[in-house]
Write a protein that holds these residues in place. Structure first.
Motif, PDB file in Angstrom:
ATOM      1  N   ASN A   1      -6.023   2.946   2.169  1.00 45.05           N
ATOM      2  CA  ASN A   1      -5.593   4.339   2.310  1.00 45.05           C
ATOM      3  C   ASN A   1      -6.772   5.226   2.737  1.00 45.05           C
ATOM      4  N   ILE A   2      -6.431   6.418   3.183  1.00 50.15           N
ATOM      5  CA  ILE A   2      -7.447   7.311   3.745  1.00 50.15           C
ATOM      6  C   ILE A   2      -7.589   8.590   2.923  1.00 50.15           C
ATOM      7  N   ASP A   3      -7.341   8.465   1.634  1.00 48.86           N
ATOM      8  CA  ASP A   3      -7.472   9.629   0.749  1.00 48.86           C
ATOM      9  C   ASP A   3      -8.836  10.296   0.876  1.00 48.86           C
TER      10      ASP A   3
ATOM     11  N   MET B   1       0.863  -1.196   0.000  1.00 50.47           N
ATOM     12  CA  MET B   1       0.000   0.000   0.000  1.00 50.47           C
ATOM     13  C   MET B   1       0.894   1.240   0.000  1.00 50.47           C
ATOM     14  N   LYS B   2       0.802   2.057  -1.018  1.00 49.10           N
ATOM     15  CA  LYS B   2       1.662   3.219  -1.160  1.00 49.10           C
ATOM     16  C   LYS B   2       1.043   4.452  -0.524  1.00 49.10           C
ATOM     17  N   LYS B   3       1.908   5.280  -0.004  1.00 47.66           N
ATOM     18  CA  LYS B   3       1.457   6.566   0.526  1.00 47.66           C
ATOM     19  C   LYS B   3       1.357   7.532  -0.638  1.00 47.66           C
ATOM     20  N   ASN B   4       0.132   7.945  -0.968  1.00 54.36           N
ATOM     21  CA  ASN B   4      -0.050   8.828  -2.123  1.00 54.36           C
ATOM     22  C   ASN B   4      -0.933  10.012  -1.775  1.00 54.36           C
ATOM     23  N   TYR B   5      -0.897  10.424  -0.507  1.00 54.61           N
ATOM     24  CA  TYR B   5      -1.716  11.541  -0.062  1.00 54.61           C
ATOM     25  C   TYR B   5      -0.964  12.307   1.010  1.00 54.61           C
ATOM     26  N   SER B   6      -1.336  13.542   1.213  1.00 54.21           N
ATOM     27  CA  SER B   6      -0.758  14.344   2.290  1.00 54.21           C
ATOM     28  C   SER B   6      -1.633  14.224   3.522  1.00 54.21           C
ATOM     29  N   VAL B   7      -0.995  13.958   4.649  1.00 48.92           N
ATOM     30  CA  VAL B   7      -1.752  13.793   5.892  1.00 48.92           C
ATOM     31  C   VAL B   7      -1.695  15.060   6.748  1.00 48.92           C
ATOM     32  N   GLN B   8      -1.221  16.149   6.175  1.00 49.64           N
ATOM     33  CA  GLN B   8      -1.001  17.365   6.952  1.00 49.64           C
ATOM     34  C   GLN B   8      -2.253  17.830   7.686  1.00 49.64           C
TER      35      GLN B   8
ATOM     36  N   VAL C   1       2.893   3.406   6.021  1.00 51.15           N
ATOM     37  CA  VAL C   1       1.619   2.693   5.913  1.00 51.15           C
ATOM     38  C   VAL C   1       1.814   1.209   5.658  1.00 51.15           C
ATOM     39  N   GLU C   2       2.962   0.830   5.089  1.00 49.80           N
ATOM     40  CA  GLU C   2       3.200  -0.591   4.852  1.00 49.80           C
ATOM     41  C   GLU C   2       3.424  -1.348   6.156  1.00 49.80           C
TER      42      GLU C   2
END
Length: 370
Positions: free
Chosen positions: A318-320, A1-8, A355-356
């Protein structure tokens, strides 16, 4: 699972009454039943402390039962009364604060979801507005006004004790078909006095509890109110059918003194009403102007009902979509349940893009205090 979002946006501070949270992540209340005779011990302390150490902005404890003989339906659910239980909670508050966290207790009465003869207090009959359970079966006589007054007072005493012990606020459990919600719901509230009637009139019991708690804690101590459309039986229940009805339902609760609404849904991404993508938290914030907490399968691919019904676990996702809604300010805070139950470091892993390394939720996790 790739991180492809900003969690700011998840890691912005948020002011709640007299306190400031370090981020927008809330640990959702989850019944754990690891407190023999209602007393939370060191293992429960360490359970909450680990979440504070790993960055949870606000911990809402599991449901804690108020001082009423029929409030609990399990002898291992923690009390929020009595010297032993309150001393245990005082130690937990200190530990969470020392770890840099914030914590509020969820105050609870199960009402007619208690089964006749159930421990603790086997001899105490279930109570409810009309003495019937969710199936319409009579289990007791309707609560008298004197009994209602006693329960309201027990909530107020618990609120006062929470402030005295150093908690950062309280949450009133008004959801899921428990006692407060039983007054909201027409199937369990058939009263013809001023505690019954239409969906607005049926808020009176909750209003009296909120006002009594506000009087007990003063103007700046946060009161969170958790409510839901769904019930444990049935999951498809609805208190209101339209945004206009929701506004009418919420107004008395706002006027009574609620600071934040915790809007319980099974899947946070589902719209509450036709014609809009807003979920229950989104509509509640729009209609009341009050801050809201969203909740419901955050970070997981299976809702909790399949966990209960089929013993299924859940994979991390993911939580996009969650972040997109938060950035649109549809709601203010995000409650995370099972993902945090199994993984105390969930917040740190999300913050750092690891996230992995997230641990998947399994049915066995519910039996362990990770």
């Amino acid at each position: 699972m790739k991180k492809n979002y900003s969690v700011q946006s998840l890691f912005q501070p948020f002011t709640l009454g007299s306190i400031t949270l370090s981020n927008r992540i809330v640990m959702a209340p989850m019944t754990r039943a690891f407190s023999p005779d209602g007393v939370p011990g060191k293992d429960v302390l360490e359970y909450y402390k680990r979440r504070a150490e790993k960055g949870v902005g606000l911990i809402v404890t599991e449901g804690t039962v108020i001082n009423h003989l029929a409030a609990a339906a399990n002898p291992n659910v923690p009390y929020f009364h009595g010297d032993k239980a309150l001393n245990g909670w005082a130690k937990i508050v200190d530990a969470v604060h020392e770890a840099g966290g914030r914590i509020i207790p969820q105050l609870w009465h199960v009402g007619t979801q208690r089964i006749v003869g159930q421990l603790p207090n086997r001899e105490s009959l279930p109570i409810g507005p009309s003495g019937v359970n969710a199936e319409g079966i009579k289990v007791n006589e309707p609560m008298t006004e004197q009994e209602i007054e006693v329960v309201v007072g027990a909530y107020a005493q618990a609120a006062a004790d929470a402030k005295r012990l150093g908690f950062d606020g309280i949450e009133l459990h008004g959801a899921h078909g428990y006692l407060i919600d039983q007054f909201f719901w027409e199937q369990t509230n058939r009263r013809t006095d001023h505690y019954g009637g239409d969906f607005i009139a049926r808020t009176r019991f909750a209003v009296e509890i909120i006002k009594a708690c506000r009087l007990a804690v003063g103007p700046d101590f946060p009161i969170v109110f958790r409510f839901s459309q769904w019930k444990r039986r049935p999951f498809t229940a609805k208190l209101v059918e339209t945004p206009e009805q929701l506004a009418q339902f919420l107004l008395p609760l706002v006027e009574a003194g609620v600071d934040v609404f915790h809007c319980s849904t099974r899947r946070f991404w589902e719209p509450e009403f036709e014609g809009s993508s807003l979920n229950l938290a989104g509509w509640t914030k729009k209609l009341t102007g009050k801050p809201t907490i969203t909740v419901g399968s955050v970070g997981l691919d299976e809702e909790f009902i399949r966990f209960f019904a089929e013993g299924k676990g859940a994979r991390n996702v993911n939580i996009d979509g969650l972040i997109e809604r938060l950035e649109r300010e549809e709601f203010d805070l995000v409650a995370v349940g099972r993902a945090l139950l199994v993984d105390p470091a969930w917040v740190d892993k999300i913050r750092n893009g690891c996230v992995e390394e997230l641990i998947p939720f399994t049915h066995e996790a519910s039996k362990i205090l990770y």
